[in-house]
Write a protein that holds these residues in place. Structure first.
Motif, PDB file in Angstrom:
ATOM      1  N   ASP A 288     -79.333  -6.755   2.391  1.00 46.97           N
ATOM      2  CA  ASP A 288     -77.977  -6.163   1.917  1.00 46.97           C
ATOM      3  C   ASP A 288     -77.159  -7.161   1.321  1.00 46.97           C
ATOM      4  O   ASP A 288     -76.565  -7.192   0.096  1.00 46.97           O
ATOM      5  CB  ASP A 288     -77.245  -5.486   2.889  1.00 46.97           C
ATOM      6  CG  ASP A 288     -76.133  -4.676   2.924  1.00 46.97           C
ATOM      7  OD1 ASP A 288     -76.154  -3.979   1.786  1.00 46.97           O
ATOM      8  OD2 ASP A 288     -75.354  -4.482   3.580  1.00 46.97           O
ATOM      9  N   ALA A 289     -77.225  -8.478   1.705  1.00 49.93           N
ATOM     10  CA  ALA A 289     -76.413  -9.410   1.237  1.00 49.93           C
ATOM     11  C   ALA A 289     -76.829  -9.819  -0.169  1.00 49.93           C
ATOM     12  O   ALA A 289     -75.884 -10.259  -0.949  1.00 49.93           O
ATOM     13  CB  ALA A 289     -76.078 -10.693   2.186  1.00 49.93           C
TER      14      ALA A 289
ATOM     15  N   HIS B 124     -78.702  -8.008  -2.329  1.00 47.35           N
ATOM     16  CA  HIS B 124     -78.591  -6.814  -3.289  1.00 47.35           C
ATOM     17  C   HIS B 124     -77.056  -6.938  -3.710  1.00 47.35           C
ATOM     18  O   HIS B 124     -76.832  -6.758  -4.778  1.00 47.35           O
ATOM     19  CB  HIS B 124     -78.869  -5.794  -2.540  1.00 47.35           C
ATOM     20  CG  HIS B 124     -78.599  -4.470  -3.265  1.00 47.35           C
ATOM     21  ND1 HIS B 124     -77.627  -3.539  -3.464  1.00 47.35           N
ATOM     22  CD2 HIS B 124     -79.597  -4.009  -4.169  1.00 47.35           C
ATOM     23  CE1 HIS B 124     -77.766  -2.695  -4.393  1.00 47.35           C
ATOM     24  NE2 HIS B 124     -79.014  -2.835  -4.921  1.00 47.35           N
ATOM     25  N   LYS B 125     -76.235  -7.258  -2.862  1.00 45.75           N
ATOM     26  CA  LYS B 125     -74.731  -7.076  -3.238  1.00 45.75           C
ATOM     27  C   LYS B 125     -74.430  -8.536  -4.230  1.00 45.75           C
ATOM     28  O   LYS B 125     -73.539  -8.371  -5.276  1.00 45.75           O
ATOM     29  CB  LYS B 125     -73.609  -7.218  -2.080  1.00 45.75           C
ATOM     30  CG  LYS B 125     -73.729  -6.192  -1.227  1.00 45.75           C
ATOM     31  CD  LYS B 125     -72.833  -6.267   0.164  1.00 45.75           C
ATOM     32  CE  LYS B 125     -72.849  -5.207   0.975  1.00 45.75           C
ATOM     33  NZ  LYS B 125     -72.071  -5.098   2.032  1.00 45.75           N
TER      34      LYS B 125
ATOM     35  N   LYS C   1     -74.532  -7.601 -11.700  1.00 47.44           N
ATOM     36  CA  LYS C   1     -74.233  -5.991 -11.831  1.00 47.44           C
ATOM     37  C   LYS C   1     -73.822  -5.876 -13.385  1.00 47.44           C
ATOM     38  O   LYS C   1     -73.212  -6.572 -13.809  1.00 47.44           O
ATOM     39  CB  LYS C   1     -73.242  -5.524 -10.892  1.00 47.44           C
ATOM     40  CG  LYS C   1     -73.648  -5.692  -9.218  1.00 47.44           C
ATOM     41  CD  LYS C   1     -74.735  -5.232  -8.871  1.00 47.44           C
ATOM     42  CE  LYS C   1     -74.992  -4.832  -7.260  1.00 47.44           C
ATOM     43  NZ  LYS C   1     -75.041  -6.238  -6.775  1.00 47.44           N
TER      44      LYS C   1
END
Length: 1516
Positions: free
Chosen positions: A379-380, A382-383, A387
């Protein structure tokens, strides 16, 4: 001495008694540092001067230290596998620093005052030099940089062994014809540095080589022959060595998944993994129960929650990417085991931090070839991925489109109670794919089968004696290699507890892993030598250290020979902290063979492990020699244990057939075991060469029926089956037939005062191929607080040390600013990316030292001048071989009917009888000779209102125009003014100082009417009067002008205060302002009494920098105009657009003379107006529907660059070039084929026909020899071998052939012109397609040079030469240009086969280097191609050194990138070593009005230190 068990055991025992004892002595660094000191001491005695590079202060002053964050923040980072303690560093410094200080203090012989100015100032200073040399030129102006102060130049007398093979250096001073007695300024700082370099290169470095191989055609490259005295392998053939049997333990699981299931259900609370934060606090503890349940959850979601039930996105056997950061091993382990349980193949890769990460594109290629469509991540992570504005993760460069899948439990669905993964026994299915980065940067995927995975875990368990619940501290990358095998796989098989130390924590607290060993009483630790070095640097901050619990310290990079120093130093410091010597266990591994060898802990009191001190000289030839005498060039190796359990190992030759090596021979280690990789995914051919190798004996018999796997490691098997690794195949560099390992070079560089100037862990060594051999390049990150001189001293000493120890030269040594080299995820240098940046010129170094003279010893033999064959023999030889003599001619002027001119003659006779009262019969005899002078008067009477000239301004509107009668009347007034105010007599010389325009033409004809001889002179530049006005004054004096005519504006300029500061205005001859002309006409117009009377003087500067004035008679002028009229079919109804400077050569004739003679309208476009409006010329051609136009190369280049992106808008504005019949480039040089082709292609869409663009050729002796004209065949292009031209031969080749050079025909020979190709030395005629000097015979040849020195010999040779054989009666003029004639298959208007003239280059401009003739344009063309930032280039020679000057269009920090690229391309394509590389601003290279480079001016400006260069590199 040959390698045997007896002598190496003796060496081992001798070393072991010293190295492993309570009073431990750090052996390897001492030996190597002593070697470095000895190598430097040898060079210290020579004191050979090496000039230090010069650079601007703007390049020297670096950013503040705060802007640089050195690796490791507050610690110095060591290179993996190398270490040196402070006392060894001090010892390395001792005895050499004093020499450095003394040398640097005595060597700074001169300094320059700080001056500012960009390219404009540089151009001004350059012009000063040119004026002093009595030269006249037009300096280009370019965008400059202002306010840049220059650093004083220094001299550095470091004792480097940079000696060149076979270079004879002689100092010569080149003085041009019009040079002052002072000559070229040879006492400047720059020439002193060059002389320093020449002195450095005088002694030959290596003995001459005897044998050669032919490289395609002319050039003979020396090929390295084996040294008969080199060591050869003499031992017996080795035999394969087997490891111990792999023990079968009853409780070993049938697969790794089964082991996870067992521990997850039996001991769910047992700790599996503890992760740390950057404060060294436990972040998370993963138990075996959690690992099992979460892995099952990941497996279920992979198989059932991606895609649809009918079409799942992931099926068993598919590949998925694992993208996890280095600080989250728990998430990685969960995802990895989830994939194993789902029977999906994980491909662990690094986290892409940006779209342009080093190597990211190659990783993407691997994912694409593996068919990866899903990427698992945390999760970390991916963030943290980059982007897009919409929040989506963009597709990384080179990557396939992937679905990002987060593996945290909160994002996953819980599997049903009745769902369990199917756990099989280990089989031959692929378990995982580990990526491997190759030497060239490409990424391969090594597949590992499930049975191999399990067997490998078993061999590690047996070798390391792992037991349940042991604690292991891991500092390594857990995604691959040793970190993955020990901390993720084998640990789970044995239910061990792993303490994972992230890289970020190590940077903050290098002692963290030792603290965790103490805290958890860990039995095993997995580290690299880098981690041991960091701990050494920081250990003083920690007192409570106890390492007695350690039974194994696995050194992952123990196969690196230089890791021995790290191991010894670490043991020396921490032995008092409980560390036992037998605990250190070096390991050898590779992605293909997994764990190759691992030293096991020995029992206390048993025999310590062995070591060998081997000769580097022997290793470079691939043989093992125990060095007992010479200890200056040695390599100390430690063993990495025995063959792994269940395996077999042998050593094979690295190249060719995998034949077993001898016992005293270095080769590639090969292993035969189940516990290796299986293949390179998707690459069957490479797989066969690596994973399916069958070693053979000398007799060709296979060693085993089972295949071996190549490990990529170089080494040998020593006594007792101990394995020694000497290097890696990827780090191997074969230079001159000898092998060198990159790690060895790095270690030597680090031994030279490493901590002062560079970062230990930030040195890259690689090789590049230049001229059929590998060349060593060293790149290091420089500390921001290092001074320029200190860094240069360090670089010089590194070169000495490497040369002394390894007997190999370093081709290039570059220093880059801190933190600028591309990094791997764990902080190491990304070697292939660094090499790629170097080759692309994108490395941006702050210091560069090139040493091609030392390294390049395979240059062709210098050409020996052969005795000249007599001209008679040459002619007979041509006749025998059927070749005709190379001569050709244009149409005969006497046979061409010119009705228009006949009418003029008749009319003019009448005028003469009436006005002059001269007998008609006399006029009939002479009128054809004087025709030119009377034509204007005739036109003024017959067609008074016919417009002859139209001058355009920068807006494209008509600035002024001139009809026949206006020109005649204004010329009469000028003549009257000359008689009235100037009191001039017939034959007086008058300087015309006018801007390009109508006034210049009027003044010219006014002079003719008054019987004066006009000389057109370019006016001084108002913004640069101090440097351009003396040039005007010099031409006025040299031409012996008794009067100066000019405009009112320039008149004021000549009398201004600025002018008086530049020249003595009191010595000007009378200056007449023609803006206010008198009303009355002269009483009589001048009528020349002799057809050979001087009409005008043509002054110009040649490409070699010679200012020369040639005499043009009335006869020659009339013949010239008639020849051009007939060639171009010019008539009064035609319009011709002229965009040329009107001061000399064909440009002057077209601007001032041809319109009056032929009656056509000339549309005059001053080239200076194009700087304001680049489309002016082409717009005028389109607007006036012009069929014929003339321009210079500089105009064509300006249009090509300035209008390249505007063709669509020009087309929209209606610009149409379809009516253009001829577009002729006026030049005195070889046609620029690339430029004319680019121009044709660029404006093809605007209607320009490719055949319309052509060139002309003229020179000082004849202003126009060739001009394409309207009729006749299209200009042809041939391709010749560039190497043959160096030998003065012509060899035609196909387009695209290696070393091919395109040569475009120089235009059609003008009517009345005959040319012949003659040998410039013997003056004998040459055969067709043979290279020689172009000689010309024509009615419009110049009469001779006009010079105050009266050099009659030169004039006689240039203008009145005769052939030494054959037609010895005809008088020829020598052009000074080399070329050849070739009869083509095309036919001209008369039906005869067309003879094409190809001009190669000027004789005076050609450079004699290594006995061959080089034309500067060829070298310059190669250099300009090397880098996009090089806009222009010029080359010249000085004291037999080739100097290359390049103009940089970019940041000044890109300047040093160009030095290696320029050196490389000149070596590769021309077999020449560049002596000096000079990087300057745009516009510094001087260009004359025809767009030709003034190389000699540039040379003089460089030697006088007036170029204000950005950087000057002196190649050693």
């Amino acid at each position: 001495m040959w390698f045997s068990k007896k002598n190496i055991m003796f060496a081992f025992q001798m070393l072991c008694s010293e190295s492993i004892s309570k009073t431990h002595v750090c052996l390897s660094p001492d030996v190597h540092t002593e070697a470095v000191q000895a190598a430097l001491a040898k060079n210290k005695e020579r004191k050979m001067a090496v000039p230090m590079p010069s650079k601007r202060r703007s390049l020297v002053v670096q950013t503040s230290m705060d802007a640089y964050t050195p690796p490791g923040t507050r610690r110095s980072v060591t290179r993996e596998g190398s270490i040196s303690m402070e006392r060894w560093i001090n010892r390395a410094i001792h005895g050499t620093s004093s020499t450095t200080t003394t040398t640097s203090s005595t060597a700074s012989s001169s300094s320059s005052s700080t001056r500012s100015g960009g390219s404009g100032a540089a151009g001004g200073r350059l012009a000063d030099t040119l004026i002093n040399a009595d030269f006249f030129l037009n300096l280009r102006t370019g965008g400059g940089r202002s306010g840049i102060a220059r650093q004083p130049l220094h001299h550095c007398e470091s004792a480097i062994r940079s000696l060149i093979h076979g270079v004879c250096v002689c100092v010569c001073v080149c003085v041009c014809v019009c040079s002052p007695p002072a000559g070229v300024p040879v006492s400047s700082r720059v020439s002193a540095k060059i002389q320093q370099l020449v002195n450095t290169l005088k002694r030959p470095k290596r003995p001459p080589l005897r044998e050669f191989f032919v490289d395609d055609f002319e050039e003979l490259l020396e090929v390295q022959q084996p040294d008969p005295n080199q060591p050869k392998a003499e031992g017996a053939q080795m035999v394969a060595t087997r490891g111990e049997q792999l023990g079968v333990v009853t409780n070993w699981p049938p697969s790794l998944e089964a082991a996870l299931q067992r521990w997850g259900t039996i001991s769910p609370k047992a700790p599996c993994l503890t992760t740390m934060d950057t404060n060294s606090k436990p972040l998370y503890v993963l138990t075996y129960g959690k690992l099992w349940s979460r892995s099952v959850k990941v497996a279920f979601n992979l198989l059932h929650k991606l895609g649809t039930k009918q079409e799942p996105l992931v099926r068993p056997g598919d590949r998925v990417a694992l993208v996890f950061p280095n600080n989250d091993p728990a998430a990685f382990m969960t995802a990895f085991y989830g994939c194993l349980l789902a029977e999906v193949v994980p491909v662990p890769i690094e986290v892409p931090l940006s779209r342009k990460d080093a190597g990211s594109q190659q990783i993407g290629f691997l994912l694409g070839s593996c068919g990866v469509t899903v990427a698992l991540t945390s999760d970390a992570c991916h963030k943290g991925l980059p982007k897009s504005p919409t929040g989506e993760i963009p597709q990384f460069k080179g990557w396939p489109k992937v679905l990002w899948f987060v593996t945290e439990s909160k994002h996953l669905s819980k599997p049903p109670r009745d769902w369990f993964p199917h756990i099989k026994d280990a089989n031959q299915d692929t378990a995982y794919i580990e990526y491997k980065t190759c030497k060239d940067g490409s990424v391969l995927g090594v597949t590992v089968m499930r049975i191999s995975l399990l067997t490998h875990c078993q061999t590690l368990t047996q070798s390391c004696a792992y037991t349940e619940a042991e604690t292991i501290v891991n500092v390594l990358d857990f995604k691959k290699d040793v970190g993955l095998w020990h901390a993720v796989l084998t640990s789970v098989m044995n239910m061990m507890h792993v303490i994972s130390i992230p890289y970020a924590l190590m940077k903050v607290n290098p002692l963290s892993w030792i603290q965790k060993v103490c805290q958890h009483k860990a039995k095993v630790a997995c580290v690299k030598s880098r981690d041991m070095h960091w701990a050494l640097v920081a250990h003083r901050e920690q007192r409570d250290v106890n390492l007695s619990s350690l039974r194994m310290l696995v050194v992952a990079d123990g196969s690196n020979p230089w890791s021995i120093s790290s191991c010894d130093a670490f043991l020396n410091v921490f032995q008092t902290k409980g560390l036992k010597p037998e605990v250190i266990c070096p390991c050898a591994s590779s992605p293909e063979a997994l764990t190759v060898a691992l030293r096991r802990p020995v029992e206390e009191g048993s025999t310590p492990p062995g070591r060998g001190v081997l000769s580097m000289q022997g290793l470079s030839h691939g043989v093992i020699r125990v060095d007992s005498e010479e200890k200056l060039s040695v390599l100390t190796l430690q063993d990495v244990g025995a063959v792994m359990p269940g395996g077999t190992m042998c050593v094979v030759k690295p190249e060719g057939v995998p034949q077993l090596c001898k016992t005293d021979e270095i080769g590639e280690l090969c292993v035969c075991t189940v516990a290796t990789g299986t293949s390179y995914y998707g690459l069957a051919g490479m797989t066969k060469n690596t994973f399916e190798v069958f070693p053979v004996t000398n007799s060709g018999a296979p060693v085993s029926e089972f295949p071996f796997t190549r490990t990529g490691l170089l080494g040998f098997i020593g006594p007792g089956g101990l394995i020694f690794v000497a290097g890696k195949m990827d780090g191997l560099m074969v230079v001159g037939g000898r092998q060198h390992n990159a790690d060895d070079i790095v270690a030597t560089a680090l031994a030279v005062e490493p901590m002062k100037f560079v970062y230990r862990g930030r040195i890259a060594v690689f090789s590049i191929t230049v001229l059929h051999d590998e060349r060593i390049v060293v790149v290091a990150e420089q500390r921001p607080d290092s001074t320029e001189e200190d860094s240069f001293q360090w670089m010089s000493r590194v070169l000495q040390a490497i040369d002394g120890i390894h007997q190999v030269g370093v081709y290039c040594l570059a220093l880059v600013p801190s933190n600028t080299l591309p990094k791997t995820p764990l902080g190491g240098i990304h070697l292939s990316e660094t090499k790629q940046l170097f080759l692309e010129g994108a490395l941006h170094p702050c210091n560069v030292l090139m040493c091609p003279h030392t390294c390049v010893t395979n240059l062709p033999k210098p050409r020996q001048k052969q005795p000249e064959i007599g001209p008679a023999s040459v002619m007979v030889g041509n006749l025998v071989s059927g070749k005709r003599i190379a001569q050709a001619s244009g149409r005969d002027l006497g046979q061409i009917e010119d009705n228009d001119q006949a009418r003029k003659v008749t009319m003019q006779i009448t005028l003469c009888v009436v006005c002059v009262c001269v007998c008609v019969c006399v006029c009939r005899l002479s009128v054809s000779l004087f025709l030119y002078l009377f034509v204007l008067q005739w036109r003024a009477q017959t067609t008074p209102d016919h417009v002859l000239y139209t001058l355009l301004n920068s807006r494209g509107t008509i600035a002024s125009s001139l009809t026949c009668v206006q020109l005649h009347k204004r010329a009469e007034k000028i003549a009257g003014m000359l008689a009235e105010r100037g009191h001039l007599q017939d034959g007086d010389h008058v300087a015309l100082v006018y801007p390009p325009g109508i006034d210049l033409i009027v003044a010219f004809y006014g002079c003719l009417y008054a019987g004066c001889v006009p000389i057109t002179v370019r006016p001084p530049h108002p913004q640069n009067i101090a440097t351009t006005l003396p040039t005007v004054k010099m031409i006025v004096e040299v031409s012996r002008s008794v009067c100066v005519m000019t405009t009112q504006l320039i008149f004021k300029l000549l009398k201004s205060k600025e002018a008086s500061a530049a020249v003595d205005v009191r010595t000007w001859p009378p200056v007449l302002d023609t803006d206010d002309l008198p009303k009355k006409k002269p009483p009589l117009l001048y009528k020349p009494s002799n057809p050979d009377t001087l009409a005008y003087l043509d002054f110009s500067v040649s490409t070699t920098g010679m200012l020369a004035g040639v005499k043009m008679s009335h006869t020659a002028t009339s013949a010239f105009c008639r020849s051009i009229k007939l060639q171009c079919e010019l008539y009064p109804s035609r319009e011709v657009a002229i965009c040329l400077d009107p001061y000399c050569g064909l440009g002057f004739v077209l601007w001032c003379l041809c319109s009056v003679y032929s009656g056509h309208q000339s549309i005059l476009i001053p080239p200076s107006e194009l700087e304001v409006n680049p489309s002016l010329w082409l717009s005028a051609v389109s607007q006036y529907k012009v069929r014929d136009t003339f321009c210079s190369y500089s105009v064509m280049e300006l249009c090509t660059k300035g209008l390249g992106l505007q063709t669509d808008s020009l087309k929209a504005r209606g610009l149409d070039l379809s009516r253009v019949r001829t577009c002729v480039v006026v030049a005195e040089e070889r046609p620029r084929t690339a430029l004319t082709q680019s121009f044709s292609k660029l404006f093809k869409d605007l209607g320009l026909h490719p055949r319309a663009v052509s060139t002309s050729f003229g020179c000082r002796v004849n202003l126009a020899i060739c001009l394409q004209g309207t009729s006749g065949p299209d200009p042809t292009t041939v391709y010749v071998d560039m190497r043959a031209l160096r030998h003065d031969r012509v060899r035609l080749v196909e387009r695209g052939s290696p070393h091919s050079l395109p040569l475009m025909e120089s235009g059609k020979i003008l009517p009345g012109v005959r040319i012949i190709i003659a040998n410039p030395e013997t003056k004998g005629p040459m055969g067709e397609s043979h290279l020689g000097e172009v000689w010309v015979h024509s009615g419009h040849n110049a009469s001779g040079y006009f010079t105050v020195y009266g050099d009659e010999a030169l004039q006689s040779d240039h203008f009145n030469s005769r052939l030494s054989f054959g037609d010895t009666q005809t008088v020829w003029a020598r052009t000074g240009y080399l070329g050849f004639l070739r009869r083509t298959e095309l036919t001209d208007a008369s039906g005869e086969r067309h003879d094409a003239l190809y001009v190669v280059g000027a004789l005076e401009e050609a450079m004699e280097l290594r006995g061959m003739r080089y034309h500067p344009i060829d070298i310059e063309t190669s250099v300009i191609r090397t880098h996009k930032s090089i806009t222009e280039c010029a080359v010249f020679t000085w004291t037999n050194l080739l100097v290359v000057v390049v103009e940089l269009d970019g940041s000044e920090h890109e300047a040093l990138d160009l030095v290696p690229l320029v050196t490389n391309v000149v070596l590769e394509e021309h077999y020449l070593i560049v002596g000096v590389v000079v990087v300057v601003d745009i516009g510094v290279i001087p260009i004359n009005s025809r767009g030709e480079k003034q190389r000699m001016h540039l040379r003089d400006g460089f030697l006088a230190d007036q170029l204000d260069p950005i950087y000057v590199a002196y190649n050693m």
